[in-house]
Write a protein that holds these residues in place. Sequence first.
Motif, short mmCIF file in Angstrom:
data_model
loop_
_atom_site.label_atom_id
_atom_site.label_comp_id
_atom_site.label_asym_id
_atom_site.label_seq_id
_atom_site.Cartn_x
_atom_site.Cartn_y
_atom_site.Cartn_z
N GLU A 180 -9.31 45.03 39.97
CA GLU A 180 -9.71 43.90 40.80
C GLU A 180 -10.86 43.15 40.16
N ALA A 181 -11.83 43.87 39.59
CA ALA A 181 -12.95 43.22 38.90
C ALA A 181 -12.45 42.41 37.72
N ARG A 182 -11.51 42.96 36.96
CA ARG A 182 -10.94 42.27 35.80
C ARG A 182 -10.18 41.01 36.24
N LYS A 183 -9.35 41.14 37.28
CA LYS A 183 -8.59 40.01 37.79
C LYS A 183 -9.52 38.90 38.28
N ASN A 184 -10.57 39.30 38.99
CA ASN A 184 -11.52 38.31 39.50
C ASN A 184 -12.28 37.63 38.37
N LEU A 185 -12.58 38.37 37.30
CA LEU A 185 -13.27 37.76 36.16
C LEU A 185 -12.39 36.71 35.50
N VAL A 186 -11.12 37.02 35.33
CA VAL A 186 -10.19 36.05 34.74
C VAL A 186 -10.15 34.79 35.60
N GLU A 215 -14.99 41.48 27.55
CA GLU A 215 -15.06 41.88 28.96
C GLU A 215 -15.88 43.17 29.04
N GLU A 216 -16.94 43.14 29.82
CA GLU A 216 -17.74 44.33 30.06
C GLU A 216 -17.60 44.68 31.53
N ILE A 217 -17.28 45.93 31.83
CA ILE A 217 -17.11 46.36 33.22
C ILE A 217 -17.94 47.61 33.43
N TRP A 218 -18.70 47.62 34.52
CA TRP A 218 -19.47 48.81 34.87
C TRP A 218 -19.49 48.97 36.38
N LYS A 219 -19.79 50.19 36.80
CA LYS A 219 -19.82 50.51 38.22
C LYS A 219 -21.23 50.35 38.75
N GLU A 220 -21.35 49.68 39.89
CA GLU A 220 -22.63 49.52 40.60
C GLU A 220 -22.40 49.95 42.03
N GLY A 221 -22.89 51.11 42.40
CA GLY A 221 -22.64 51.62 43.74
C GLY A 221 -21.16 51.90 43.90
N ASN A 222 -20.55 51.30 44.92
CA ASN A 222 -19.12 51.50 45.11
C ASN A 222 -18.28 50.31 44.63
N MET A 223 -18.90 49.40 43.88
CA MET A 223 -18.21 48.22 43.35
C MET A 223 -18.26 48.24 41.82
N TYR A 224 -17.35 47.48 41.21
CA TYR A 224 -17.32 47.31 39.76
C TYR A 224 -17.69 45.86 39.43
N THR A 225 -18.55 45.70 38.44
CA THR A 225 -18.93 44.38 37.96
C THR A 225 -18.24 44.12 36.63
N ALA A 226 -17.65 42.95 36.49
CA ALA A 226 -17.02 42.52 35.24
C ALA A 226 -17.80 41.31 34.73
N TYR A 227 -18.15 41.32 33.45
CA TYR A 227 -19.00 40.29 32.87
C TYR A 227 -18.42 39.83 31.53
N CYS A 228 -18.45 38.54 31.30
CA CYS A 228 -18.04 37.94 30.04
C CYS A 228 -19.30 37.36 29.38
N PRO A 229 -19.87 38.05 28.37
CA PRO A 229 -21.14 37.59 27.79
C PRO A 229 -21.03 36.26 27.05
N SER A 262 -18.05 38.66 37.73
CA SER A 262 -17.35 38.82 39.01
C SER A 262 -17.41 40.29 39.36
N CYS A 263 -16.80 40.65 40.48
CA CYS A 263 -16.80 42.05 40.88
C CYS A 263 -15.52 42.38 41.63
N GLY A 264 -15.32 43.66 41.89
CA GLY A 264 -14.16 44.11 42.64
C GLY A 264 -14.34 45.54 43.09
N ARG A 265 -13.45 45.98 43.95
CA ARG A 265 -13.52 47.35 44.47
C ARG A 265 -13.05 48.38 43.46
N ASP A 266 -12.29 47.94 42.45
CA ASP A 266 -11.86 48.83 41.37
C ASP A 266 -11.85 48.01 40.08
N ILE A 267 -11.58 48.68 38.96
CA ILE A 267 -11.63 48.02 37.66
C ILE A 267 -10.64 46.87 37.57
#
Length: 86
Positions: free
Chosen positions: A35-41, A8-22, A28-33
């Motif tokens: 939420e981004a993690r939950k959405n990625l799952v 799981e890779e998570i980084w901030k882009e603007g005011n959102m967080y992107t979560a990526y599974c390489p 996926s993305c979310g307003r915080d880490i």
Amino acid sequence: MRNLVVTEEIWKEGNMYTAYCPELDVASCGRDIEEARKNLVEVIEIQLEETAKLGTLKSFLEDAGYDLSTSQLTLQLDKQSVYFTL
């Protein structure tokens, strides 16, 4: 049922967080880490369910680098990080 080990890779882009599974190339993305993690799952679960329905789950996981011949409960990747920068 086997456990699927993913990165799981998570980084901030603007005011959102992107979560990526390489391994599975899904994001996926979310307003915080959290939420981004939950959405990625959730995205990973949907991807696995849909490929299973299509009958392509095995080839999808093999293409991602998973060894499905192992009798272990956890699938192991044949990949490693070789470079990372901040």
